[in-house]
Design an enzyme around this catalytic site. Structure first.
Site, PDB file in Angstrom:
ATOM      1  CB  CYS A 153      -0.858  -0.099   1.191  1.00  0.00           C
ATOM      2  SG  CYS A 153      -0.057  -0.293   2.791  1.00  0.00           S
ATOM      3  CG  HIS A 186      22.221 -15.387  25.223  1.00  0.00           C
ATOM      4  ND1 HIS A 186      22.203 -16.681  24.898  1.00  0.00           N
ATOM      5  CD2 HIS A 186      21.765 -14.735  24.024  1.00  0.00           C
ATOM      6  CE1 HIS A 186      22.110 -16.879  23.550  1.00  0.00           C
ATOM      7  NE2 HIS A 186      21.763 -15.751  23.130  1.00  0.00           N
TER       8      HIS A 186
END
Length: 617
Positions: free
Chosen positions: A26, A541
């Site tokens: 778009c 982590h």
């Protein structure tokens, strides 16, 4: 910005051309129908320069680029080609009926937007020319120009057939030809006689399909079942002509006898429903659209109203479903963004706000919405309030839109029509939206971000003050701690993300090593970011390459923005599952802003959550 190169990067990050079922665009965003959305690297896309935001909504994976979206689109299209994708490659993700409906509407309508927008602007120019007496509405020049403008709306079923063929993955040529059946002059001549029309003794109901919306969408949907059937029963050596023949022989009569009349009935019911609401409370729809349009854009549901507005426009020559409320909302979005530009002390945010504010003023709000107001929140609230106020005025004044264009200052001629005061009401709507929103947004304020240079200087100054004190970072788990340089991963072992330690845990619990705020929880659940009150930025982590496990071994107990204290449990981990997948199972604790500190000492050996493993001076 090289938007061709950006297009190549986007294609790679959404999983490559093999992962793309179809692609449309778009005014500001690329709209992907992906086979497997889990292959798209959303985090990397969101941090790629040139990309404003990424939205997975309405059955589509949307990458918001901005005004240069066509350049990236063309580059991607070169790589993926135009051939319809294999249906077996479609994503198997379950979607709600609402999501499927929005996906059908957005994919079907997106390709035809340039045509109806261009035709709408021709209509707007004609309105100006007749209003200023440059052209007489009886002149041949006017009639030719009016025919040019009307063609996109008259032949709308053909335009929709192309978009629907992309969504339902049928032959575009067969779908477009089927739309031609509905519009063929011979069908109109049969109905014009007033005599009953039948096919093999079955009555064919009279209907005018010019400018219709739903009949062709339903027809192409049914065709998506007919075409594979015709393909399956056609002998391979004559399939070239038997397959399209069977499609036309089956879908043509079905479209004229059943699908078309049913779609026309729904068309009329929807149009009557809109008229009924407008007659009872003319202010309601523009008021709601003016306030809720940003949320509809974010959730991808803004397309839901497009068929209704289009049907009303082709039937009545004007519409009040989308245009008035969108005009109020778009200008309000601009007002909020300019208020941010006026109030912020951040030079980069000011520059961004001015550029996206101008774009919103012209009717394209995604850059402003995703780049400024949605992130700052309170300006978004202000734009919704101002949009509602302007929409209320638009509804009470009876404002309508005479052409299908994205409402903004550039498209104001689309509000010139039969009612000479309509354009006056449109201008007043714009003034209310901009001024009211600007004032509200300025008064509400927002959490201003410092400019990068100021932020860096402040951080250094803060660290100098803090350097006289010792900051202790505790172990995130019970087990054995060792230097992160021993981890079998180049990024961590070379301390590219910062200094830190690795801990081999003895049990499944992971604890907060500090008191601070949770700033990041990855969707894959294997990593958490924390910022301490002193400004230390930490990354916890769990494992190496555990992102590939898609969160399966992890149960996260905290969320972004949450305050945590040292020793609070952050997550539980099934380390056995990680080992079964033959992945590194150490917990990595990294100071990601290590460069901000003069000295960082690490401790190794037996630890638990009460033992400091990192000392920062």
């Amino acid at each position: 910005m090289d938007y061709k190169k950006l297009g190549q990067e986007i294609l790679e990050l959404v999983g490559g051309k093999e992962n793309v079922n179809s692609l449309t665009h778009c005014a500001t965003r690329l709209r992907f129908d992906l086979k497997d959305k889990s292959k798209a690297e959303t985090t990397k896309l969101e941090t790629t320069p040139g990309i404003i935001s990424v939205v997975d909504s309405g059955g589509q994976y949307q990458v918001i680029v901005g005004n240069e979206v066509q350049t990236s689109f063309k580059e991607i299209k070169k790589s993926i080609g135009d051939a319809p994708s294999n249906k077996e490659g479609k994503t198997t993700t379950d979607e709600s009926l609402v999501s499927r409906f929005i996906s059908v509407i957005s994919t079907t309508f997106t390709p035809m937007i340039p045509a109806i927008t261009g035709a709408g602007m021709v209509k707007a120019i004609l309105a100006i020319l007749t209003l200023t007496n440059v052209l007489e509405d009886t002149s041949q020049t006017y009639l030719i120009l009016n025919t040019i403008a009307d063609s996109a709306f008259y032949f709308m079923p053909i335009l929709l057939a192309y978009g629907a063929s992309i969504k339902f993955e049928v032959s575009p040529i067969l779908a477009i030809t089927t739309a031609g059946i509905l519009l063929h002059p011979n069908i109109g001549q049969l109905f014009s006689t007033g005599d009953p029309v039948s096919f093999l003794g079955i009555p064919v109901l009279a209907a005018d399909y010019a400018g219709s919306v739903l009949p062709i969408i339903f027809t192409v949907w049914i065709m998506s079942y007919v075409e594979p059937f015709a393909d399956r029963i056609s002998p391979s050596f004559i399939k070239f002509f038997t397959k399209p023949m069977l499609v036309f022989l089956i879908i043509g009569p079905l479209a004229l006898i059943v699908i078309g009349p049913f779609g026309t009935l729904l068309n009329d019911l929807v149009a009557y429903g809109a008229e009924w609401i407008n007659g009872k409370a003319s202010w309601l729809i523009p008021f709601l659209m003016g306030g809720l349009q940003p949320l509809l854009v974010v959730t991808g549901t803004a397309w839901a109203m497009t068929p209704i507005a289009t049907m009303q426009l082709t039937k009545n020559g004007s519409e009040m479903i989308n245009g008035p409320g969108m005009l109020a909302s778009n200008i309000a979005q601009s007002g909020a963004t300019f208020a941010v530009a006026a109030k912020t002390k951040n030079s980069e945010l000011r520059q961004l706000s001015i550029s996206t504010g101008i774009t919103a003023l012209m009717g394209i709000t995604e850059p402003s919405l995703y780049g400024v107001t949605l992130k700052l929140k309170r300006p978004l609230i202000a734009s919704m309030i101002g949009g509602s106020l302007a929409g209320l005025y638009a509804g009470l004044s009876g404002l309508v839109r005479y052409a299908f264009v994205s409402p903004g200052l550039a498209a104001l001629p689309a509000f010139i029509g039969e009612n000479p005061f309509n354009i006056v009401h449109a201008i007043i709507t714009c003034l209310i939206a901009f001024v009211a929103t600007f004032i509200i947004a300025y008064m509400l304020g927002f959490e201003d971000a410092e400019s990068p240079n100021e932020k860096t200087n402040d951080k250094k100054e803060s660290n100098k003050t803090a350097s006289s004190e010792l900051i202790e970072i505790m172990s995130p788990a019970k087990g054995n701690a060792y230097s992160i340089t021993e981890v079998d991963d180049a990024v961590f072992s070379k301390e590219l993300l910062g200094k830190g330690v690795a801990v081999k845990a003895e049990d499944s619990k992971v604890f907060s090593p500090v008191t601070g705020e949770i700033v990041t929880v990855l969707d894959s659940k294997h990593a958490i970011g924390i910022r301490t009150d002193e400004g230390v930025e930490l990354l916890i982590h769990v494992g190496i390459d555990t992102v590939t496990l898609k969160g399966e071994p992890f149960e996260v107990l905290v969320e972004e923005g949450q305050k945590v204290y040292a020793g609070d449990e952050l997550m539980t981990v099934n380390f056995d599952l990680i080992k079964e997948k033959e992945l590194e199972d150490a917990i990595l604790l990294v100071v990601t802003n290590s460069d901000d500190y003069e000295k960082i000492e690490l401790y190794t050996g037996e630890v638990d959550k009460t033992v400091p493993v990192i000392l920062i001076k």
